[in-house]
Design a protein around this motif. Structure first.
Motif, short mmCIF file in Angstrom:
data_model
loop_
_atom_site.label_atom_id
_atom_site.label_comp_id
_atom_site.label_asym_id
_atom_site.label_seq_id
_atom_site.Cartn_x
_atom_site.Cartn_y
_atom_site.Cartn_z
N THR A 245 0.83 -1.21 0.00
CA THR A 245 0.00 0.00 0.00
C THR A 245 0.86 1.25 0.00
O THR A 245 0.59 2.21 -0.73
CB THR A 245 -0.93 0.01 1.23
OG1 THR A 245 -1.74 -1.17 1.22
CG2 THR A 245 -1.82 1.23 1.22
N LEU A 246 1.90 1.25 0.84
CA LEU A 246 2.81 2.39 0.89
C LEU A 246 3.46 2.62 -0.46
O LEU A 246 3.52 3.76 -0.95
CB LEU A 246 3.88 2.15 1.96
CG LEU A 246 4.96 3.22 2.10
CD1 LEU A 246 4.36 4.52 2.61
CD2 LEU A 246 6.08 2.74 3.04
N PHE A 247 3.95 1.56 -1.08
CA PHE A 247 4.60 1.66 -2.38
C PHE A 247 3.66 2.24 -3.43
O PHE A 247 4.00 3.20 -4.14
CB PHE A 247 5.10 0.29 -2.82
CG PHE A 247 5.68 0.27 -4.21
CD1 PHE A 247 6.97 0.72 -4.44
CD2 PHE A 247 4.93 -0.19 -5.28
CE1 PHE A 247 7.51 0.73 -5.73
CE2 PHE A 247 5.47 -0.20 -6.56
CZ PHE A 247 6.76 0.24 -6.79
N TYR A 248 2.46 1.68 -3.54
CA TYR A 248 1.51 2.14 -4.55
C TYR A 248 1.05 3.57 -4.30
O TYR A 248 0.80 4.32 -5.24
CB TYR A 248 0.29 1.21 -4.60
CG TYR A 248 0.56 -0.12 -5.25
CD1 TYR A 248 1.11 -0.20 -6.52
CD2 TYR A 248 0.28 -1.31 -4.58
CE1 TYR A 248 1.36 -1.43 -7.12
CE2 TYR A 248 0.53 -2.54 -5.17
CZ TYR A 248 1.06 -2.59 -6.44
OH TYR A 248 1.31 -3.80 -7.04
N ASN A 249 0.97 3.96 -3.02
CA ASN A 249 0.56 5.33 -2.70
C ASN A 249 1.63 6.35 -3.06
O ASN A 249 1.32 7.53 -3.30
CB ASN A 249 0.23 5.46 -1.21
CG ASN A 249 -1.18 5.02 -0.89
OD1 ASN A 249 -2.08 5.15 -1.72
ND2 ASN A 249 -1.39 4.46 0.29
N LEU A 250 2.90 5.91 -3.08
CA LEU A 250 4.00 6.84 -3.35
C LEU A 250 4.39 6.90 -4.82
O LEU A 250 4.97 7.89 -5.27
CB LEU A 250 5.23 6.46 -2.52
CG LEU A 250 5.09 6.61 -1.00
CD1 LEU A 250 6.35 6.13 -0.29
CD2 LEU A 250 4.78 8.05 -0.62
N VAL A 251 4.07 5.86 -5.59
CA VAL A 251 4.45 5.81 -7.00
C VAL A 251 3.93 7.00 -7.81
O VAL A 251 4.67 7.53 -8.66
CB VAL A 251 3.98 4.48 -7.64
CG1 VAL A 251 3.99 4.55 -9.16
CG2 VAL A 251 4.90 3.34 -7.20
N PRO A 252 2.69 7.48 -7.59
CA PRO A 252 2.22 8.62 -8.38
C PRO A 252 3.12 9.85 -8.30
O PRO A 252 3.16 10.66 -9.23
CB PRO A 252 0.83 8.92 -7.79
CG PRO A 252 0.36 7.60 -7.26
CD PRO A 252 1.61 6.94 -6.74
N ASN A 253 3.86 9.98 -7.21
CA ASN A 253 4.75 11.13 -7.06
C ASN A 253 5.92 11.09 -8.04
O ASN A 253 6.43 12.14 -8.44
CB ASN A 253 5.27 11.21 -5.62
CG ASN A 253 4.17 11.49 -4.63
OD1 ASN A 253 3.71 12.62 -4.50
ND2 ASN A 253 3.74 10.46 -3.92
#
Length: 302
Positions: free
Chosen positions: A63-71
């Motif tokens: 979840t953390l990874f996917y939440n940060l990828v858009p950045n």
């Protein structure tokens, strides 16, 4: 002067509007991997994963990874906008200096990491009943690697948008310094209204977010660049991710501790804005010999 970096030959307001839209679109493209992961999870379980239950069905590190990828996509969008929409070097969104001052970034990072980390450790020893041991070696190491790699990108994107791109754009529009400082601080704070902390603590917590935006804006204007803000913001999020998490916060990680106390809106929430941020401004002002505060924060621009 940092705000004057935006006063180039391609500084029309419509370019800033179009550029902002492009950055948002790029960030939305970065959400697609997350949506695909949610769709696969739905296919496997038959349960629709929502914002409120995703932590029950997706691994926290995933979840953390996917939440940060858009950045990552948003950062690429910022570069494209600076280079091709405005014809300016990317550096202009970071600083008014000839090159980025990495010493400023690392100094700000180290100072706030020590202060914020120290506050968390002190809170643990003063009220240990408010914390539960959450450390698991393998998930923690994976989380730390994800955080170290991607959280500075996330915080840099926010700073480059609010203290860089939008602050310069509003300066072009208003031809002064106080308007971009006030408006970017307000927008920064209000956008954090979507965080789960607001639902838990109430709208008064927005005072903290707006105050943080104002502090970062003052740092940027007084220091003629975003380096100090970049370092501070990266330290703030990274230290929190590594040390403590809670079920009701936006940043939920496999951290060392979990805050299990009942959240309340106390003076501790506003302590950084009222005490620590002014103290940091005093330290930086002495270190970098800032002067003429009124002109730099409220003066007109030609």
């Amino acid at each position: 002067m940092f705000l004057r970096n935006g006063f180039g030959p391609n500084s029309e307001i419509w370019r800033y509007i179009l550029g902002s839209a492009f950055i948002i679109i790029m960030a939305l493209v970065g959400v697609l991997p997350f949506e695909m992961a949610l769709a696969m999870r739905f296919h496997e379980t038959g349960i629709a994963v929502t914002q409120t239950n995703m932590m029950s069905y997706l691994d926290p590190n995933a979840t953390l990874f996917y939440n940060l990828v858009p950045n990552v996509f948003a950062l690429a969008g910022i570069w494209v906008v600076a280079r091709y929409f405005h014809g300016q070097p990317f550096r202009d969104l970071v600083t008014a200096r000839p090159s980025v001052d990495w010493k400023r970034i690392f100094l700000s990072f180290g100072l706030w990491a020590c202060i914020s980390g120290g506050c968390i450790v002190v809170a643990y020893f003063v009220t240990p009943e408010d914390f539960a041991w959450n450390f698991r070696p393998v998930p923690f190491v994976i989380m730390a690697l994800i955080s170290i790699a991607l959280l500075p990108i996330q915080t840099s994107v926010e700073e480059l948008i609010f203290r860089g791109y939008l602050m310069q754009g509003f300066a072009v529009l208003a031809r002064n310094r106080w308007f971009p400082l006030a408006l970017t601080s307000l927008i920064f704070g209000l956008l954090h209204g979507f965080n789960p902390e607001v639902a838990k603590l109430g709208p008064a917590i927005l005072i903290y977010y707006v105050g943080t935006g104002l502090f970062l804006g003052v740092l940027t204007l007084m220091d003629d660049g975003t380096e100090l803000a970049l370092g501070f913001h990266a330290a703030n999020n990274l230290v929190t991710a590594l040390l403590v998490t809670a079920d009701w916060t936006a940043l939920q990680t496999n951290s060392i501790w979990k805050d299990v106390s009942e959240p309340s809106l106390s003076f501790e929430v506003f302590f950084p804005v009222v005490v620590l941020f002014p103290l940091l401004l005093l330290i930086f002002s002495k270190l970098y010999k800032w002067s003429d505060w009124k002109e730099k924060l409220t003066g007109k621009l030609p």
